[in-house]
Design a protein around this motif. Sequence first.
Motif, mmCIF file in Angstrom:
data_model
loop_
_atom_site.group_PDB
_atom_site.id
_atom_site.type_symbol
_atom_site.label_atom_id
_atom_site.label_comp_id
_atom_site.label_asym_id
_atom_site.label_seq_id
_atom_site.Cartn_x
_atom_site.Cartn_y
_atom_site.Cartn_z
ATOM 1 N N SER A 37 -10.027 -3.068 17.009
ATOM 2 C CA SER A 37 -8.852 -2.208 16.868
ATOM 3 C C SER A 37 -7.558 -2.954 17.179
ATOM 4 C CB SER A 37 -8.994 -0.987 17.769
ATOM 5 O OG SER A 37 -9.171 -1.399 19.104
ATOM 6 N N GLU A 38 -6.447 -2.329 16.803
ATOM 7 C CA GLU A 38 -5.117 -2.883 17.075
ATOM 8 C C GLU A 38 -4.857 -2.843 18.588
ATOM 9 O OE1 GLU A 38 -1.977 -0.241 15.752
ATOM 10 O OE2 GLU A 38 -0.930 -1.948 14.879
ATOM 11 N N THR B 258 -8.652 -2.589 12.213
ATOM 12 C CA THR B 258 -8.298 -1.196 11.919
ATOM 13 C C THR B 258 -7.182 -0.759 12.859
ATOM 14 O OG1 THR B 258 -9.017 1.118 11.956
ATOM 15 C CG2 THR B 258 -10.199 -0.386 13.410
ATOM 16 N N ASN B 259 -6.206 -0.030 12.304
ATOM 17 C CA ASN B 259 -5.208 0.589 13.176
ATOM 18 C C ASN B 259 -5.280 2.102 13.082
ATOM 19 O OD1 ASN B 259 -4.150 0.730 10.652
ATOM 20 N ND2 ASN B 259 -2.202 -0.243 11.128
ATOM 21 N N TYR C 33 -7.876 3.701 14.619
ATOM 22 C CA TYR C 33 -8.673 4.161 15.752
ATOM 23 C C TYR C 33 -8.474 3.265 16.977
ATOM 24 C CZ TYR C 33 -11.237 6.447 11.928
ATOM 25 O OH TYR C 33 -11.576 7.186 10.827
ATOM 26 N N ILE C 34 -8.542 3.878 18.177
ATOM 27 C CA ILE C 34 -8.809 3.136 19.409
ATOM 28 C C ILE C 34 -10.287 3.350 19.705
ATOM 29 C CG2 ILE C 34 -8.467 3.138 21.909
ATOM 30 C CD1 ILE C 34 -5.555 3.493 21.534
#
Lengths: 277, 277
Positions: A143-144, A170-171, A173-174
């Motif tokens: 994740s970001e 991916t940005n 989801y955390i």
Amino acid sequence: MCPSPDIEDSKRGYVIPIGGADKYTDNQQVLTRLCELCGDREGRIAILMVAEHQSEIVELYQSSLKRCGATRVDGFSIVNREEGNQDELLESISAYDGIIITGGNPLMVSTTLGGTAIAKLIRRMNADGVHIAGTVGGAALMSEHMIAAGEAGAIPRQNGVTLAPGLGLTNNYIIDHNFRQRDRLGRLLTALSYNPFVTGIGLDENTAAFIADDGEMEVIGSGAITVIDPGNLQYSSMGSACSGDPISLYGLQLHILTHGARYHPITGAALNVGRYM
Amino acid sequence: MCPSPDIEDSKRGYVIPIGGADKYTDNQQVLTRLCELCGDREGRIAILMVAEHQSEIVELYQSSLKRCGATRVDGFSIVNREEGNQDELLESISAYDGIIITGGNPLMVSTTLGGTAIAKLIRRMNADGVHIAGTVGGAALMSEHMIAAGEAGAIPRQNGVTLAPGLGLTNNYIIDHNFRQRDRLGRLLTALSYNPFVTGIGLDENTAAFIADDGEMEVIGSGAITVIDPGNLQYSSMGSACSGDPISLYGLQLHILTHGARYHPITGAALNVGRYM
């Protein structure tokens, strides 16, 4: 960091955080699906061990993945930052159709890999159609905004989580892992409360999120994924709390999703509120 | 979150983190430059107070900015998340050529603004040419990975910084403010060591980074900007350290830049190593 820019005529590969597992053989549903996806190319999968080198990991993956249909499975390890910049490794890795990143402590993974040539290569390969999976520290890294560490327990607390920049595949989801097994709801809620613009997903062991190029996630595996959508959060006491204080949060949406269920964040700058099967 | 997507035929506005100041009148160089930029349109500037409302802030900015050439200066406040979603406010804000976001505690700013309609509007307005400045908490908020809190001191330490997702107007820099006045080198180094892919900038008071659409930064003001480029970091002990331990970092590049100097990160996925005047 947001995902690497689109490559013309290429469909972005899946991003596949896996919630960890005690035994690789328990992960058959996840590995089978990964092999199916990689089989659309030539079915070659690399195991990339970051900040660790355990030959038994490679052997376990080799036997499991070959049973699931992989044509070739090889192991590579990156123990320090220098190794992450070696041309020979870059050339080798670029020949695979899928990569599984393993590593325990997320900060060990990000400090070893972050900003190296191999990190950039993995980001470009994903934009060019290669599927990138990661387990435990490798899952957090996808994740970001990466959950690097935090307290166990169900209650969000001020300073209850350590965030660090991830690989940014991916940005939407955390991501948290070993989720219900290690009682991590509180730290995921804490991470979301800092800036409620992104969806949180907590992955149980032997369970993976298969995130497609449009952000849609499919749950594969024997456990569940806990989805927390803060898109309609009305109030958070995070800004005014002292270190260690429990945090009030009003208006979160919660989904518990099991094998085959999907979740779709709205595309755009703030990715929240989904379709829920 | 990365910056809002490009808008066809629009040049992205400047992103302007300001390092804070005791008196707004000491910030003349910064405010003059902001007014020059906004003057390319109609010179209208909004003061957006987040999680605070102090009419004297607006009055100080009004007198200073009008002396510098602003045609119109109005104050708005957002005290809670509900206010950040009101149509009336959105309509008002969208009429300005520049916005200054004020707010003390970065987490108060991000928890109040994050994911609201006004946050999305500000991101789109910046992509559409509006210049967005922020001071103190508003400066921290500009970046993708925001320094929310941390320890004073020059030495980086495990757990020495709290990161949170910011507004993502720039993903070239991690930003710290009140930098040399509050002895913050250590916490900026800690933030960079988590994942050494981005450049760190520490802004002194009365000093701003004017970040152009291509990522180039110009220093304006009476103090300095400390630039730390971890692009060639050879070793970091962050991954293996215990909480509170001092961290070893080998191979950082350091620049101290004053008024008129520029720094340009390489465009691309990993934005490091710059031109240095």
